[in-house]
Design an enzyme around this catalytic site. Structure first.
Site, PDB file in Angstrom:
ATOM      1  CG  ASN B 206      -0.240  -0.032   2.518  1.00 20.14           C
ATOM      2  OD1 ASN B 206       0.979  -0.163   2.561  1.00 20.14           O
ATOM      3  ND2 ASN B 206      -0.974   0.082   3.604  1.00 20.14           N
ATOM      4  CG  LEU B 209       5.763  10.226  -4.651  1.00 18.69           C
ATOM      5  CD1 LEU B 209       7.202  10.070  -5.156  1.00 18.69           C
ATOM      6  CD2 LEU B 209       5.031  11.205  -5.528  1.00 18.69           C
ATOM      7  CD  GLU B 210      -2.663   9.838  -3.684  1.00 18.36           C
ATOM      8  OE1 GLU B 210      -2.993   8.705  -4.060  1.00 18.36           O
ATOM      9  OE2 GLU B 210      -3.175  10.405  -2.705  1.00 18.36           O
ATOM     10  CG  MET B 383      -4.916   4.007  -5.414  1.00 16.09           C
ATOM     11  SD  MET B 383      -3.680   2.978  -6.170  1.00 16.09           S
ATOM     12  CE  MET B 383      -4.752   1.724  -6.821  1.00 16.09           C
ATOM     13  CB  SER B 387      -4.772  11.776   1.936  1.00 16.52           C
ATOM     14  OG  SER B 387      -4.468  10.624   1.165  1.00 16.52           O
ATOM     15  CG  HIS B 406      -2.451   4.002   9.749  1.00 14.55           C
ATOM     16  ND1 HIS B 406      -3.580   3.239   9.913  1.00 14.55           N
ATOM     17  CD2 HIS B 406      -1.660   3.298   8.906  1.00 14.55           C
ATOM     18  CE1 HIS B 406      -3.480   2.129   9.208  1.00 14.55           C
ATOM     19  NE2 HIS B 406      -2.341   2.140   8.589  1.00 14.55           N
TER      20      HIS B 406
END
Lengths: 145, 483
Positions: B206, B209-210, B383, B387, B406
């Site tokens: 999981n 990088l976004e 993804m 977030s 988290h």
């Protein structure tokens, strides 16, 4: 029935679990290694340019299978390889010790040619179980992904 | 309400539920779960079993806690928090996880969506080239054994000294990117051999990088957001989720194995072999603590090198320096770790496994920059969904040993996700929503599809309502690199 494995869908939500089956301890180790190999990458896309011999000894079949699978995880990172195949021969001695002689075959990771799947962080003892059942050897293994 | 357990679960408030010590032999403290009724009823059976197993461990104080993103893990549930008295309590690799100091890092920019959209494909291609991802990926930093020992001891500080980052980055990292007490002599050669080529790599599972956008209408606290460097107006930020790679995984494996024998020596029994532990003050416990700190520092360094490569990539694509682009770190925070922290009981060994530190305003551990706001908390969703950026609160200090959720938490197994949707389909769906995806594994993409996760907003809302974190901004993905 040849050595085989099946993925267990619902016992490790975030990770991958499988049951390996063989007619002997050697076949069990082979089937479990095959499950781990196929978790990492499609072995049909991996050539045979890297070889490693593995020698292990341990007090129980469960421990030696655990150590054998952990070897695959170790070499995957240490030498940066994925595997095309494995072989394993396991026997117990009069002293009660189990010995494994194994061969790992594969090649350096190349994402442009190989069909890579999931990176395995570790072999876990979560629900880990090795048993003899109807003259077959079976193991339940959960891999941390 | 139907729950996936036969245990008695009492409602303490709309977001807090308690399993009393009478529900399992050996429970030393009650277990508390942070969840709405809906989240609680969706929690898998393993959460209830595992959090009550944790409540049986020696030296545990107050409660065994589980956050709303809780799901079945190894030993501890993911989302688990437990604090132990160092005098009579234990330390357990099962309370940290295999990926020691897996964590989140968030970087701001002065760029906006209109700046980035025309060059997004080039940006993601450059990031995918610079930040290795996937099975066994190797990093660009070449380390000899002495260098690797220094990384273990110095963490992100080693990186900044070598030019992989800015001095100001360090104060924006939990523990300033360097946890004291790391002793490389407590780490096996096999751990070093697994990790020495992997600095600056994402890994798989999981991890991602976004590139994300902060929409104007998704800032919940303008003042705090501004203090954290977030102004909205379609501002671009970059999030990284990864940990200590093969090195940390081997440290955990080594000590889980050796703790089985240590427990026999110390007369400790546990409900689950993955809860293998040792008294914190025993030689075995201290050895693990030292080795785990090496892995934690390695993870800080890993995310620091990745940050350096992100800045390089942005500089290349936008033909400006990272400084000119305003690429300041907001924060870097661990969510798999054990640390000694001070609470009203005194020093406690706090284990967070899939749980983020969420210190409130005024804590001495926080840099001056965040003394007023509280610690930034970075919560990664799937993804596909988005977030959140949040801050810690005083209530978290009182109730949860300064801890919160988290991420979203899985609801579907990897195998089931792959049966439900194909990786190519996930990619197409994301592209239709304007998200550019680069992945090392299409099957891995299917495993991480949004449908396999809880709704991130429900999880975040639960913690916000419970008062253990405060929402600051929602971050929507526009580009994703998946290992």
């Amino acid at each position: 029935m040849p050595p085989s494995f099946r993925v267990l869908d619902d016992i490790a939500i975030a990770d991958i679990a499988f049951e390996a089956i063989g007619n002997s301890p050697s076949e069990l180790c082979l089937a479990a290694a095959q499950a781990l190999i196929e978790t990492l990458a499609d072995p049909r896309t991996v050539t045979n340019t890297w070889h490693q011999t593995i020698e292990l000894e341990n007090e129980t079949l469960a421990e030696i299978l655990f150590a054998w699978l952990s070897e695959l995880v170790y070499w995957k990172d240490a030498d940066g390889v994925v595997f095309s195949r494995a072989s394993a021969s396991v026997h117990s001695e009069a002293s009660g010790l189990w010995r494994l002689h194994g061969e790992l075959v594969g090649e350096a990771i190349d994402s442009t040619r190989q069909h890579l799947r999931a990176d395995v962080k570790a072999v876990t003892k979560h629900l880990y179980d090795v048993r003899q059942d109807d003259r077959q050897w079976k193991a339940t293994v959960v891999l941390d992904i | 309400m139907k729950l996936n357990t036969d245990m008695m679960v009492h409602r303490i408030s709309d977001q807090i539920w308690e399993i009393p010590t009478t529900e399992k032999d050996g429970m030393r403290v009650p277990a508390r779960l942070y969840a709405t009724e809906s989240i609680l009823s969706d929690m898998d059976r393993g959460v209830f079993e595992q959090i009550t197993n944790v409540a049986c461990l020696p030296g545990i104080r107050r409660y065994a806690l589980c956050m709303p993103d809780g799901h079945w893990g190894y030993g501890f549930p993911i989302g688990g928090v437990a604090a132990f008295d160092p005098r009579d309590g234990i330390i357990s690799p099962g309370g940290v996880g295999y990926d020691v100091n897996c964590g989140m890092r968030l970087m701001r920019t002065d760029l906006t969506l209109s700046d980035v959209r025309p060059r997004l494909e080039s940006l993601m291609t450059e990031l995918f080239r610079k930040v290795p991802a996937g099975v066994g990926a190797r990093g660009s930093v070449r380390l000899n054994r002495r260098d690797f020992d220094d990384v273990m001891k110095k963490g992100a500080r080693w990186c900044v000294e070598r030019g992989y980052g800015w001095t100001e980055d360090l104060e924006r990292i939990e523990e300033r990117g360097c946890i004291a007490g790391a002793d490389p002599s407590k780490v096996s050669d096999r751990a070093v051999e697994r990790g020495h080529n992997q600095l600056g790599t994402l890994g798989s599972g999981n991890h991602y990088l976004e590139v994300q956008v902060v929409l104007n209408d998704r800032i919940f606290d303008l003042v705090t957001a501004a203090a954290l460097g977030i102004h909205g107006h379609d501002q671009i930020v970059v999030m990284v989720h990864c940990g200590s790679r093969g090195f940390g995984h081997q440290v955990a494996s080594d000590y889980l194995q050796s703790f089985e024998k240590a427990m026999r020596r110390h007369g400790i029994t546990v409900k689950d072999p993955q809860l293998a532990c040792a008294p914190f003050r025993s030689p075995e416990g201290q050895d693990y603590f030292s080795a785990m700190n090496c892995a934690a520092n390695n993870a800080f360094a890993n995310r620091q090198v990745i940050t350096h490569h992100i800045r390089e990539s942005f500089a290349t694509v936008f033909e400006s320096s990272a400084e000119e682009l305003g690429m300041h770190l907001i924060y870097d925070v661990a969510h798999n770790i054990a640390k000694v922290e001070r609470y009203r009981e005194g020093d406690l060994v706090v284990h967070r496994k899939g749980s983020t530190r969420a210190f409130g305003p005024g804590r001495v551990e926080l840099p001056e920059l965040y003394q007023q706001t509280g610690q930034p908390v970075i919560c990664g969703g799937s993804m596909e969904t988005g977030s959140y950026l949040l801050v810690g609160t005083e209530r978290a200090m009182d109730e949860t040993f300064g801890s919160t959720m988290h991420g979203s938490g899985r609801t579907m197994s990897r195998a089931q996700a792959k049966k439900t949707i194909r990786g190519e389909q996930v990619r197409k769906q994301m592209e239709q929503r304007g998200i550019v995806v680069k992945t090392a594994s299409l099957s891995g993409l299917a495993e991480e599809a949004g449908l396999a996760y809880k709704n991130i907003s429900d999880v975040v809302e639960t913690c916000d309502l419970a008062g253990i974190t405060k929402k600051v901004a929602e971050l929507r993905p526009i580009g994703n690199i998946k290992g």
